[in-house]
Design a protein around this motif. Structure first.
Motif, PDB file in Angstrom:
ATOM      1  N   GLU A 150       6.087   2.932 -13.258  1.00  0.00           N
ATOM      2  CA  GLU A 150       5.657   4.183 -12.634  1.00  0.00           C
ATOM      3  C   GLU A 150       4.250   4.512 -13.113  1.00  0.00           C
ATOM      4  O   GLU A 150       3.896   4.273 -14.268  1.00  0.00           O
ATOM      5  CB  GLU A 150       6.640   5.306 -12.976  1.00  0.00           C
ATOM      6  N   ASP A 185       2.801   7.129 -13.918  1.00  0.00           N
ATOM      7  CA  ASP A 185       2.682   8.034 -15.074  1.00  0.00           C
ATOM      8  C   ASP A 185       2.922   7.312 -16.398  1.00  0.00           C
ATOM      9  O   ASP A 185       2.508   7.775 -17.453  1.00  0.00           O
ATOM     10  CB  ASP A 185       3.695   9.187 -14.957  1.00  0.00           C
ATOM     11  N   GLN A 186       3.637   6.200 -16.311  1.00  0.00           N
ATOM     12  CA  GLN A 186       3.944   5.441 -17.530  1.00  0.00           C
ATOM     13  C   GLN A 186       2.809   4.471 -17.876  1.00  0.00           C
ATOM     14  O   GLN A 186       2.707   3.989 -19.012  1.00  0.00           O
ATOM     15  CB  GLN A 186       5.237   4.636 -17.277  1.00  0.00           C
ATOM     16  N   TRP A 237      -0.430   4.726 -18.274  1.00  0.00           N
ATOM     17  CA  TRP A 237      -1.402   5.123 -19.296  1.00  0.00           C
ATOM     18  C   TRP A 237      -0.908   4.775 -20.700  1.00  0.00           C
ATOM     19  O   TRP A 237      -1.611   4.164 -21.508  1.00  0.00           O
ATOM     20  CB  TRP A 237      -1.699   6.622 -19.143  1.00  0.00           C
ATOM     21  N   GLU A 238       0.345   5.147 -20.948  1.00  0.00           N
ATOM     22  CA  GLU A 238       0.955   4.900 -22.251  1.00  0.00           C
ATOM     23  C   GLU A 238       1.021   3.381 -22.550  1.00  0.00           C
ATOM     24  O   GLU A 238       0.743   2.935 -23.664  1.00  0.00           O
ATOM     25  CB  GLU A 238       2.365   5.498 -22.184  1.00  0.00           C
ATOM     26  N   LYS A 266      -4.389   5.761  -5.207  1.00  0.00           N
ATOM     27  CA  LYS A 266      -3.691   5.983  -6.479  1.00  0.00           C
ATOM     28  C   LYS A 266      -4.135   4.975  -7.540  1.00  0.00           C
ATOM     29  O   LYS A 266      -4.321   5.330  -8.703  1.00  0.00           O
ATOM     30  CB  LYS A 266      -2.185   5.906  -6.272  1.00  0.00           C
ATOM     31  N   LEU A 276      -6.311   5.646 -11.044  1.00  0.00           N
ATOM     32  CA  LEU A 276      -5.828   5.220 -12.368  1.00  0.00           C
ATOM     33  C   LEU A 276      -6.924   4.442 -13.108  1.00  0.00           C
ATOM     34  O   LEU A 276      -7.150   4.660 -14.306  1.00  0.00           O
ATOM     35  CB  LEU A 276      -4.565   4.368 -12.216  1.00  0.00           C
ATOM     36  N   ARG A 322      -9.356   6.855 -14.505  1.00  0.00           N
ATOM     37  CA  ARG A 322      -8.810   7.555 -15.671  1.00  0.00           C
ATOM     38  C   ARG A 322      -8.856   6.655 -16.904  1.00  0.00           C
ATOM     39  O   ARG A 322      -9.235   7.078 -17.990  1.00  0.00           O
ATOM     40  CB  ARG A 322      -7.360   7.997 -15.408  1.00  0.00           C
TER      41      ARG A 322
END
Ligand code: LLP
Length: 415
Positions: A174, A176-177, A179-180, A216, A220, A223
């Motif tokens: 996903e 959102d995951q 980046w981590e 999208k 990313l 970012r």
């Protein structure tokens, strides 16, 4: 280009008559056009020439060694999804350094082999896979280059079986995951982040889902750059569709590149694309022979000598493929269901097709160069068909028809 054309009512593959091919090699058989594959590859190369782009042909679409060798000679890289596909690329003379390894559940032995071979990068699909690759890279003392396959949650508007970019699909991490996970990669001395990857589905005839996905993905990338994580490339996957039915309108590599250009402009970023179908789909057809014409009170059936084991797309996806006689016979057109000999009613190639044929006629199932032979099986203990590559007026047998001996060569009766 369309390499399959009629001359004096006879279908030709480039300069070779399909009836001659059927006579020499038997039916069913796949026939591919070298010029068409070259043209399709070149169309991608031309469309992407403004950027440092690598075309990593999706091996799963057609993995015959001769086809891979041809693409390797054209300079292609390769997208593989298994150890077997990687071995094929290497055997065909492909450069492992231009290989991206996709796939949602890579085994440890496959990861080891890929590290040893020196592939360009792994497209990672989960944190668990990242952990496994890190520990194998550490154990082998070979750092692994990785790219995260992000699931952008975009509907590709294609058949549900070949949609991969929706949240409830098994593919990718996903967004959102991501980046981590990139943070974790940055903190590891055994992993090196080289890119970001996505692939939302196959046989896309509309560019809008690609655009939604790129928005999208490139956001990313921005970012990540903002946080000091510099990537070498964006891998936008494959998926560009081809026209199968007369009403299908398919964008070509140029229109696809136009969508990309607004995202690529002004960036110091490489591009990886993974087309499969758009390179080989229209370059192949399946030749088969009508065994019987059967007439019932409900329907007329053309029973051919190819079946769902040879070509699965109609059975599996209800896919429409043009079917035409190699040589049109005299007489009236009749509506036929074109079906195979396998003991399943799903064994069909086309329904209610208007054809002028008789028993013994040859038929061509068109646009079968992608996801054709590669999805063939031995179901009903049928031998898999021969494959032929046509180059001008020359024809090369690039895979022999399977023999009865091969059919049970690996089986063992105990005792
Ligand atoms: N990259 C990845 C990660 C993929 O999963 C695929 C296809 C491709 C690239 C190439 O996609 P293409 O450019 O060929 O659309 N058997 C189905 C197609 C399955 C496609 C699976 N993934 C069919 O016959 O339509």
């Amino acid at each position: 280009m369309n390499p399959f054309t009629y001359r004096d009512n006879l279908l030709y593959a480039e300069e070779v008559s399909c009836s001659k091919l059927a006579g020499t090699y038997g039916t069913p058989c796949y026939v591919y056009s070298k010029a068409c594959i070259q043209d399709n590859y070149q169309a991608f190369a031309d469309a992407l020439q403004d950027w440092p782009a690598r075309i990593c042909y999706a091996v799963k679409a057609n993995s015959n060694l001769a086809i891979l060798n041809l693409l390797a000679q054209l300079g292609a890289g390769f997208d593989v999804v298994s150890g077997g596909e990687l071995e094929r690329v290497i055997r065909a003379g492909g450069d492992a350094g231009k290989v991206v390894f996709s796939g949602v559940a890579k085994r440890s032995d496959e990861i080891r082999r890929a590290l040893l071979a020196g592939i360009y990068c792994f497209n990672i699909e989960s944190q668990e896979e990242l952990d496994r690759i890190e520990s194998i890279a550490k154990e082998m003392g070979i750092p692994a280059s990785v790219s995260l396959r992000v699931n952008p949650d975009v509907d590709p508007s294609t058949h549900p079986y070949i949609s991969t970019g929706l949240k409830d699909n098994k593919f990718g991490v996903e967004i959102d995951q991501a980046w981590e996970l990139y943070q974790r990669i940055a903190g590891s001395s055994h992993l090196h982040a080289v890119g970001v990857d996505c692939h939302i589905g196959s046989q896309l005839l509309d560019l809008a889902p690609f655009r939604a996905c790129f928005e999208k993905i490139f956001e990313l990338v921005d970012r990540l750059h903002g946080q000091g994580i510099q990537l070498q490339h964006v891998d936008v996957g494959g998926g560009l569709g081809i026209p199968y039915a007369p009403a299908d309108v398919a964008p070509g590599p140029r229109e696809y590149a136009q969508v990309l250009s607004s995202f690529m402009q002004g960036r110091q970023l490489g591009l990886v694309v993974e087309p499969g179908r758009a390179i080989v789909g229209q370059a192949g057809l399946l030749l088969c022979r009508v065994e019987y014409l059967k007439h019932t009170s409900q329907k007329n059936f053309a029973l051919v000598d190819a079946a769902m084991n040879d070509f699965l797309r109609p059975s599996l996806y209800s896919a429409w493929h043009e079917i035409s006689p190699v040589c049109e016979e005299d007489g009236d057109e009749v509506l036929y269901d074109v079906v195979g000999p396998v003991c399943e009613s799903s064994d069909w190639f086309g329904s209610q097709r208007s054809l002028r044929i008789r028993q013994g006629s040859l038929l061509a199932v068109h646009d079968a160069g992608a996801y054709g032979f590669v999805m063939a099986s031995n179901y009903n203990s049928r031998m898999r068909p021969a494959e032929i590559l046509v180059d001008g007026d020359q024809a090369w047998l690039i895979r022999k028809r399977e023999s009865v001996e091969q059919l049970f060569a690996d089986e063992i009766i105990p005792g």
